[in-house]
Design a protein around this motif. Structure first.
Motif, PDB file in Angstrom:
ATOM      1  N   GLY A 214       1.554   5.872  -5.808  1.00 37.85           N
ATOM      2  CA  GLY A 214       1.609   7.061  -4.960  1.00 37.85           C
ATOM      3  C   GLY A 214       0.996   6.862  -3.590  1.00 37.85           C
ATOM      4  N   HIS A 215       0.370   5.703  -3.367  1.00 37.42           N
ATOM      5  CA  HIS A 215      -0.230   5.403  -2.071  1.00 37.42           C
ATOM      6  C   HIS A 215       0.338   4.093  -1.547  1.00 37.42           C
ATOM      7  CE1 HIS A 215      -3.191   8.625  -2.500  1.00 37.42           C
ATOM      8  NE2 HIS A 215      -3.275   8.251  -3.767  1.00 37.42           N
ATOM      9  N   LYS A 216       0.344   3.937  -0.226  1.00 37.00           N
ATOM     10  CA  LYS A 216       0.882   2.726   0.387  1.00 37.00           C
ATOM     11  C   LYS A 216      -0.027   2.280   1.512  1.00 37.00           C
ATOM     12  CE  LYS A 216       4.984   0.729   2.586  1.00 37.00           C
ATOM     13  NZ  LYS A 216       4.868  -0.504   1.772  1.00 37.00           N
ATOM     14  N   HIS A 217      -0.446   1.042   1.439  1.00 37.15           N
ATOM     15  CA  HIS A 217      -1.267   0.458   2.498  1.00 37.15           C
ATOM     16  C   HIS A 217      -0.358  -0.084   3.601  1.00 37.15           C
ATOM     17  CE1 HIS A 217      -4.436  -1.942   4.424  1.00 37.15           C
ATOM     18  NE2 HIS A 217      -3.514  -2.895   4.518  1.00 37.15           N
ATOM     19  N   MET A 218      -0.756   0.122   4.854  1.00 36.67           N
ATOM     20  CA  MET A 218      -0.061  -0.488   5.981  1.00 36.67           C
ATOM     21  C   MET A 218      -1.033  -1.388   6.727  1.00 36.67           C
ATOM     22  SD  MET A 218       2.137   1.166   9.153  1.00 36.67           S
ATOM     23  CE  MET A 218       3.555   1.512   8.097  1.00 36.67           C
ATOM     24  N   VAL A 219      -0.625  -2.612   6.994  1.00 38.14           N
ATOM     25  CA  VAL A 219      -1.490  -3.528   7.735  1.00 38.14           C
ATOM     26  C   VAL A 219      -1.621  -3.038   9.171  1.00 38.14           C
ATOM     27  CG1 VAL A 219      -1.002  -5.514   6.257  1.00 38.14           C
ATOM     28  CG2 VAL A 219       0.450  -5.086   8.252  1.00 38.14           C
ATOM     29  N   MET A 220      -2.776  -3.260   9.746  1.00 42.69           N
ATOM     30  CA  MET A 220      -3.073  -2.746  11.078  1.00 42.69           C
ATOM     31  C   MET A 220      -2.064  -3.172  12.146  1.00 42.69           C
ATOM     32  SD  MET A 220      -4.857  -0.915  13.160  1.00 42.69           S
ATOM     33  CE  MET A 220      -6.466  -0.453  12.515  1.00 42.69           C
ATOM     34  N   PRO A 221      -1.596  -4.434  12.177  1.00 46.48           N
ATOM     35  CA  PRO A 221      -0.672  -4.818  13.260  1.00 46.48           C
ATOM     36  C   PRO A 221       0.653  -4.060  13.228  1.00 46.48           C
ATOM     37  CG  PRO A 221      -0.908  -6.584  11.658  1.00 46.48           C
ATOM     38  CD  PRO A 221      -1.977  -5.587  11.356  1.00 46.48           C
TER      39      PRO A 221
END
Length: 394
Positions: A214-221
């Motif tokens: 239910g959650h998704k990490h996005m890399v900073m770049p």
């Protein structure tokens, strides 16, 4: 072929030079005989079979010389970042350090000078402050806002704190100990804050593979491409695959000027990687490793549900909603107890070793951190012990 994973397998780690289990009694007074270790952030699970197989190949060969030809290792990092996180990484951007605490220390050394300020969003992973202070820099604590049991950014408050002496911000994404997976909008706000105050942005994403359904990490770049001229990305296989003892990490720097400064410090300090860590990382960053991570996250999510249900049923205790990592952050403020009392009950009565909240900086005073990356029956046992230790509140 992907092998089935049995995360319920009990593995006795006592007497194996395990910091998590063998230091539980010396550090916390929790008896080794029947204590439960839920403090330091490593897991009680075996890594993927592919990692073990790679190590076994090394031991069968029996020669442990200097590592050469890192093309497969670099290709594995690039494959993982592209396939799991959607980010295309160039080989020249990648540096290998002795883990990411070492990576953080190298960034402090390369991009700041003694007396400079380094910004932390507290409460946050305690090793950051330790290496910053040891290097003679000033730890600048910018407290997160606790709103309805969830951490939020307080950008306006942080803007007001800046003095012009700050040179770097170290971001923990996903957040340890609060378990937040920062949204793309929040990451852009952090990048804009760094731009306004001319800060190098070190994004420690060691937990970025450990995200709950239910959650998704996005890399900073990808979230904030405008940050690339000031961005240092840090990633590793060690948290994701339970290989922390390998002490290996990736520092990925897209900007050429920052790369040059970092390379100079690496050269000056004679930093070079160990072969065991590189072999393990190459094996882990693979389709088999990806399948293992998917199974792991589902298992940890099951542990999370059991832990939160049990803890939140105890009056005065509240477990922060875990979006990423395997570290539960429990607030004891509602008990009305002093920290010494609720900490004593957890350690002496429940016989559970945990990390104490104040070590994570401002905002951690009423919290304890529990590592739930262990067998499910251990989590169930821990919840039962906590209920007994605080039975007088029920």
């Amino acid at each position: 072929m992907t092998m089935p994973v049995n995360f319920d397998e009990r593995i006795d780690r006592r007497g194996t030079h395990s910091a998590k289990w063998d230091m539980m009694e010396p550090l916390f007074g929790v008896p080794a005989s029947d204590g439960i270790s839920m403090w330091v952030a490593d897991m009680d699970f075996r890594p993927p079979v592919c990692v073990q197989a790679a190590l076994e190949q090394m031991t069968v060969h029996g020669i442990y010389g200097y590592f050469g030809d890192d093309r497969a290792y670099v290709a594995a990092i690039r494959w993982w970042m592209q396939n799991r996180h959607g980010w295309a990484v160039e080989p020249s951007w990648i540096f290998t350090t002795h883990g990411l605490v070492n990576g953080t220390a190298l960034c402090v050394d390369a991009f700041t000078a003694p007396g400079d300020g380094v910004v932390l969003m507290t409460p946050v992973y305690h090793a950051f402050a330790r290496v910053i202070a040891a290097a003679g820099r000033q730890v600048v604590e910018c407290p997160l806002a606790l709103e309805n049991g969830r951490y939020e950014l307080d950008i306006a408050g942080w803007d007001a704190q800046m003095t012009g002496k700050e040179r770097m911000l170290v971001l923990c994404s996903p957040h340890n100990p609060g378990g937040r997976v920062w949204s793309p909008e929040e990451l852009r706000e952090i990048a804009a804050f760094c731009e306004r105050h001319d800060l190098v942005l070190v994004s420690d994403e060691i937990h970025h593979d450990l995200v709950m359904p239910g959650h998704k990490h996005m890399v900073m770049p990808l979230a904030a491409p405008q940050a690339l001229p000031r961005l240092v990305m840090m990633t590793s296989t060690t948290k994701s695959f339970n290989t922390a003892g390998a002490h290996i990490g990736n520092v990925i720097i897209p900007d050429a000027a920052l790369r040059k400064r970092f390379q100079q410090r690496m050269d000056a300090l004679g930093i070079s990687p160990n072969s065991f860590g590189m072999v393990m990382a190459t094996a882990a960053y693979s389709p088999e490793g990806a399948a293992w991570i998917d199974a792991l996250n589902a298992y940890i999510d099951g542990n999370r549900r059991i832990f939160d249900a049990g803890v939140n049923a105890i009056p005065g205790l509240r477990s922060m909603v875990l979006e990423g990592t395997y570290l539960a952050w429990v607030d004891f403020a509602g008990t009305g107890m002093e920290a010494a009392e609720f900490t004593r009950r957890v350690g002496e009565q429940a016989r559970i070793a945990v990390n104490r909240g104040p070590t994570f900086g401002k905002g951690g005073e009423t919290f304890l951190r529990f590592n739930i990356a262990t067998q499910r029956d251990v989590v169930e046992q821990a919840v039962g012990r906590l209920a007994e230790a605080f039975a007088d509140l029920q």
